[in-house]
Structure formats: C-alpha cells, structure tokens
Design a protein around this motif. Sequence first.
Motif, PDB file in Angstrom:
ATOM      1  N   LEU A   1       3.083  65.530 106.701  1.00  0.00           N
ATOM      2  CA  LEU A   1       3.745  66.520 107.551  1.00  0.00           C
ATOM      3  C   LEU A   1       5.260  66.345 107.517  1.00  0.00           C
ATOM      4  O   LEU A   1       6.015  67.329 107.450  1.00  0.00           O
ATOM      5  N   HIS A   2       5.703  65.095 107.563  1.00  0.00           N
ATOM      6  CA  HIS A   2       7.147  64.848 107.478  1.00  0.00           C
ATOM      7  C   HIS A   2       7.708  65.354 106.156  1.00  0.00           C
ATOM      8  O   HIS A   2       8.818  65.909 106.111  1.00  0.00           O
ATOM      9  N   SER A   3       6.945  65.183 105.071  1.00  0.00           N
ATOM     10  CA  SER A   3       7.423  65.637 103.761  1.00  0.00           C
ATOM     11  C   SER A   3       7.550  67.152 103.701  1.00  0.00           C
ATOM     12  O   SER A   3       8.298  67.685 102.878  1.00  0.00           O
ATOM     13  N   LYS A   4       6.821  67.846 104.576  1.00  0.00           N
ATOM     14  CA  LYS A   4       6.872  69.305 104.634  1.00  0.00           C
ATOM     15  C   LYS A   4       7.835  69.809 105.710  1.00  0.00           C
ATOM     16  O   LYS A   4       7.916  71.005 105.977  1.00  0.00           O
ATOM     17  N   GLY A   5       8.548  68.881 106.348  1.00  0.00           N
ATOM     18  CA  GLY A   5       9.534  69.271 107.341  1.00  0.00           C
ATOM     19  C   GLY A   5       8.979  69.570 108.717  1.00  0.00           C
ATOM     20  O   GLY A   5       9.679  70.147 109.566  1.00  0.00           O
ATOM     21  N   VAL A   6       7.729  69.196 108.977  1.00  0.00           N
ATOM     22  CA  VAL A   6       7.126  69.439 110.285  1.00  0.00           C
ATOM     23  C   VAL A   6       7.588  68.375 111.280  1.00  0.00           C
ATOM     24  O   VAL A   6       7.652  67.185 110.950  1.00  0.00           O
ATOM     25  N   ASP A   7       7.911  68.805 112.486  1.00  0.00           N
ATOM     26  CA  ASP A   7       8.324  67.895 113.558  1.00  0.00           C
ATOM     27  C   ASP A   7       7.074  67.228 114.129  1.00  0.00           C
ATOM     28  O   ASP A   7       6.463  67.718 115.082  1.00  0.00           O
ATOM     29  N   ALA A   8       6.674  66.125 113.526  1.00  0.00           N
ATOM     30  CA  ALA A   8       5.429  65.458 113.905  1.00  0.00           C
ATOM     31  C   ALA A   8       5.685  64.018 114.310  1.00  0.00           C
ATOM     32  O   ALA A   8       6.618  63.378 113.814  1.00  0.00           O
ATOM     33  N   TYR A   9       4.848  63.512 115.209  1.00  0.00           N
ATOM     34  CA  TYR A   9       4.990  62.124 115.651  1.00  0.00           C
ATOM     35  C   TYR A   9       3.616  61.524 115.932  1.00  0.00           C
ATOM     36  O   TYR A   9       2.627  62.241 116.121  1.00  0.00           O
ATOM     37  N   LYS A  10       3.553  60.210 115.931  1.00  0.00           N
ATOM     38  CA  LYS A  10       2.299  59.494 116.160  1.00  0.00           C
ATOM     39  C   LYS A  10       1.959  59.452 117.642  1.00  0.00           C
ATOM     40  O   LYS A  10       2.823  59.224 118.490  1.00  0.00           O
ATOM     41  N   PHE A  11       0.666  59.656 117.926  1.00  0.00           N
ATOM     42  CA  PHE A  11       0.178  59.511 119.295  1.00  0.00           C
ATOM     43  C   PHE A  11      -1.139  58.742 119.237  1.00  0.00           C
ATOM     44  O   PHE A  11      -2.123  59.235 118.688  1.00  0.00           O
ATOM     45  N   ASP A  12      -1.151  57.528 119.772  1.00  0.00           N
ATOM     46  CA  ASP A  12      -2.361  56.703 119.793  1.00  0.00           C
ATOM     47  C   ASP A  12      -2.893  56.658 121.221  1.00  0.00           C
ATOM     48  O   ASP A  12      -2.264  56.062 122.106  1.00  0.00           O
ATOM     49  N   PRO A  13      -4.047  57.285 121.485  1.00  0.00           N
ATOM     50  CA  PRO A  13      -4.581  57.325 122.854  1.00  0.00           C
ATOM     51  C   PRO A  13      -5.020  55.958 123.370  1.00  0.00           C
ATOM     52  O   PRO A  13      -5.317  55.811 124.561  1.00  0.00           O
TER      53      PRO A  13
ATOM     54  N   GLU B   1      -2.969  53.602 123.386  1.00  0.00           N
ATOM     55  CA  GLU B   1      -1.712  53.034 123.877  1.00  0.00           C
ATOM     56  C   GLU B   1      -1.077  53.825 125.011  1.00  0.00           C
ATOM     57  O   GLU B   1      -0.194  53.322 125.711  1.00  0.00           O
ATOM     58  N   GLN B   2      -1.526  55.078 125.203  1.00  0.00           N
ATOM     59  CA  GLN B   2      -0.958  55.905 126.275  1.00  0.00           C
ATOM     60  C   GLN B   2      -1.965  56.970 126.680  1.00  0.00           C
ATOM     61  O   GLN B   2      -2.832  57.349 125.894  1.00  0.00           O
ATOM     62  N   PRO B   3      -1.869  57.478 127.910  1.00  0.00           N
ATOM     63  CA  PRO B   3      -2.817  58.481 128.382  1.00  0.00           C
ATOM     64  C   PRO B   3      -2.602  59.837 127.708  1.00  0.00           C
ATOM     65  O   PRO B   3      -1.484  60.165 127.294  1.00  0.00           O
ATOM     66  N   ILE B   4      -3.672  60.626 127.619  1.00  0.00           N
ATOM     67  CA  ILE B   4      -3.597  61.951 127.005  1.00  0.00           C
ATOM     68  C   ILE B   4      -2.580  62.841 127.712  1.00  0.00           C
ATOM     69  O   ILE B   4      -1.911  63.659 127.077  1.00  0.00           O
ATOM     70  N   THR B   5      -2.440  62.660 129.012  1.00  0.00           N
ATOM     71  CA  THR B   5      -1.516  63.495 129.790  1.00  0.00           C
ATOM     72  C   THR B   5      -0.064  63.326 129.342  1.00  0.00           C
ATOM     73  O   THR B   5       0.771  64.188 129.633  1.00  0.00           O
ATOM     74  N   ALA B   6       0.237  62.246 128.631  1.00  0.00           N
ATOM     75  CA  ALA B   6       1.603  62.041 128.151  1.00  0.00           C
ATOM     76  C   ALA B   6       2.015  63.124 127.158  1.00  0.00           C
ATOM     77  O   ALA B   6       3.206  63.370 126.952  1.00  0.00           O
ATOM     78  N   LEU B   7       1.032  63.796 126.557  1.00  0.00           N
ATOM     79  CA  LEU B   7       1.331  64.886 125.628  1.00  0.00           C
ATOM     80  C   LEU B   7       2.146  65.990 126.305  1.00  0.00           C
ATOM     81  O   LEU B   7       3.033  66.591 125.700  1.00  0.00           O
ATOM     82  N   VAL B   8       1.812  66.253 127.560  1.00  0.00           N
ATOM     83  CA  VAL B   8       2.520  67.287 128.310  1.00  0.00           C
ATOM     84  C   VAL B   8       3.969  66.867 128.544  1.00  0.00           C
ATOM     85  O   VAL B   8       4.914  67.640 128.329  1.00  0.00           O
TER      86      VAL B   8
ATOM     87  N   ALA C   1       1.796  66.483 117.684  1.00  0.00           N
ATOM     88  CA  ALA C   1       1.329  65.117 117.922  1.00  0.00           C
ATOM     89  C   ALA C   1       0.162  64.847 116.982  1.00  0.00           C
ATOM     90  O   ALA C   1      -0.855  65.535 117.050  1.00  0.00           O
ATOM     91  N   VAL C   2       0.332  63.897 116.084  1.00  0.00           N
ATOM     92  CA  VAL C   2      -0.777  63.493 115.213  1.00  0.00           C
ATOM     93  C   VAL C   2      -1.500  62.362 115.931  1.00  0.00           C
ATOM     94  O   VAL C   2      -0.958  61.270 116.105  1.00  0.00           O
ATOM     95  N   MET C   3      -2.716  62.657 116.365  1.00  0.00           N
ATOM     96  CA  MET C   3      -3.444  61.695 117.177  1.00  0.00           C
ATOM     97  C   MET C   3      -4.338  60.824 116.299  1.00  0.00           C
ATOM     98  O   MET C   3      -5.257  61.320 115.659  1.00  0.00           O
ATOM     99  N   PHE C   4      -4.047  59.536 116.271  1.00  0.00           N
ATOM    100  CA  PHE C   4      -4.867  58.623 115.483  1.00  0.00           C
ATOM    101  C   PHE C   4      -4.845  57.226 116.091  1.00  0.00           C
ATOM    102  O   PHE C   4      -4.008  56.920 116.936  1.00  0.00           O
ATOM    103  N   GLY C   5      -5.811  56.419 115.641  1.00  0.00           N
ATOM    104  CA  GLY C   5      -5.985  55.092 116.234  1.00  0.00           C
ATOM    105  C   GLY C   5      -7.190  55.119 117.143  1.00  0.00           C
ATOM    106  O   GLY C   5      -8.333  55.149 116.690  1.00  0.00           O
ATOM    107  N   GLY C   6      -6.946  55.152 118.443  1.00  0.00           N
ATOM    108  CA  GLY C   6      -8.051  55.220 119.407  1.00  0.00           C
ATOM    109  C   GLY C   6      -8.819  53.916 119.530  1.00  0.00           C
ATOM    110  O   GLY C   6      -8.410  52.868 119.010  1.00  0.00           O
ATOM    111  N   ASN C   7      -9.948  53.986 120.215  1.00  0.00           N
ATOM    112  CA  ASN C   7     -10.728  52.787 120.519  1.00  0.00           C
ATOM    113  C   ASN C   7     -12.110  52.763 119.886  1.00  0.00           C
ATOM    114  O   ASN C   7     -12.911  51.876 120.190  1.00  0.00           O
TER     115      ASN C   7
END
Length: 315
Positions: free
Chosen positions: A38-50, A52-59, A14-20
Amino acid sequence: MKPDFSAQQFGKVAVMFGGNSAEREVSLNSGQAVLDALHSKGVDAYKFDPAEQPITALVEQGADRVMIMLHGRGGEDGSLQGALQQLNIPYTGSGVLGSALAMDKVHTKQIWQCLGLPTAKYRIADKRRFDAGSCGAIMHELGNVVMVKPAREGSSIGMAKVTSAKLLETAVKQAFDYDRHVLIEQFIDGPEYTVTVLNGVALPSIRMSTPHVFYDYSAKYQDSTTEYFCPSGLSAEWEQRIAALSLQAFEALSCDGWGRVDLMQDTHGEFFLLEANTVPGMTQKSLVPKAAKAAGLSFEDLVLQVLATSLQGRD
C-alpha cells in the motif's frame, strides 16, 4: 483486471494484523507485506494490532477504512466485522454472516451438503458428549482413513490424518484443545487444489504437492519442499468447472469481496469441497498472490483490488 483506483479515494487505511489467534505469526507476515504494498502505491496506511490497542482507537485515529489481515479467530470469524460495523468503519472482505459461516468448517459443510454441492462424508464430535467407543464405527463408516479438524481453526492447526480407531480417539481429544466441535472427515486420496475468488471472478486454480502426510502448517509456511503448480494442469473444461464450483460454494456461504476455496480431487477425477477462507494468507508463500500473478496481476495491484472491497456497501 488491473485496478483503476487512486490512493486518495481510500483515505486513511488501518491495516489490521497481528491479533491474538493461533495464526498471529502468519498474520504479522501477511499484514506487513500488504502494508508495504500500500505504501508503494501511495496509500496513507498504517499498522493496527488489536492485541496492542482497543478497536475503538480506530475512531480516535481517524481511520477511514480497515484492511483486515487478521487470520483465524477474532479477525476471520465475524466478530471483528460486527465491531467495525458498529463503529461505522468500512472494511475489506466478507461481512459478519459470511465470515462466521466460512470460519466454521461444520456449518460450511452442512450448507454445502444441503445445497447438493460435493463435499466429503463426515461426522461431528462434540466435546460435551464425545463417546470414544464410537471411533471404530466412525472409521468404518468413513472409509478407515479420516482427517480430524477443529471446527474453527485455520492454517491446518490442530489437524491430523488417522488410520485407526485408537488414533482417531487421540486426535479428536487433541483437537478439543482448540475447539468444542471437531470435524471428522473422510480422507480424499488425490491432489489438493485452491481457487482464489476476487470480486466475483475465479482466478486460475493452483495445485499443491507436498511430501508431508497432508498440506499442514509446516508445508504451508515453513517447508521449502512444497510445490505449487499454476497453471494447475487441468484441462480448460475442468478449469471452468472448478471455477464455477468454487464461486458457487463461496456465494453459498454469503461470502463476498475476496477469499479462497480449497478442494480435493479423488482418484476418479471428481472434486470435493474442503473449506472457504475469507482472509487468506498474503505472505510470500501464500496462494492468493500466486493465483493473481498467473492472472497478470502484480502483488501491489492485488492488494489494491482487495482494499477496494471496502468500498462496497453492506446490507
């Protein structure tokens, strides 16, 4: 120095960016650049903006680790690091203590001062008991030219250079809009440098030059007139000295993994520590990628090196 990691060993990132924070816009730019790398290196990565959603959603999403690209409060001050540790999710960069200390310019300077590390003279203004009548004495004590800085903001937000007691009073009151504690620091007249720290190694220093009054938010992110010199023009001896000083300053704050230390050089050639950053910018105009390039590291490989700091254990 190129990383020797496979994309698979990182799992789901989870690449965490944005925030308040006040640095949201910079964080969005940093995070997207990192996510693309990360995508260019084949890493399974996705955007996570806290924001827009709670930290617990990571689990619930099954994140194996978090790459923190949140700048400022809520991402760089230890609070997020503590939350991730409670969720038992590995993350990049410094831990709770190092993040909290480096985010606070007042505590940073107090630690460096106690250890005898070179840092400019300063005073602290507290919103609860600030006496505007003391501005004249403060100006005289600190050399009549000072920098005013909210203690816990980044990207030069809320900062001002002042040359009179009246201007100091105004600048401090404006800085109180951002923080209860404000740092009033002796102005060092000379070039500004920065040193990137990556896994215990200091990368080549960078010297910044701007026509602005100081290296402010606009000079960092908006103005094309800012110049960056890497190599910075220092002799080999001074390059070693500034590298050693930056590593010592970084470790003194219990920081680790990756980050950046900013310094000023006075007219006598002496260096003074300004601050440390535990989640530096990773935009096209940011300093860490420039230092990495000078060290022979591509942006994509730099991102992998930073992500690899999440593999280290936490005390």
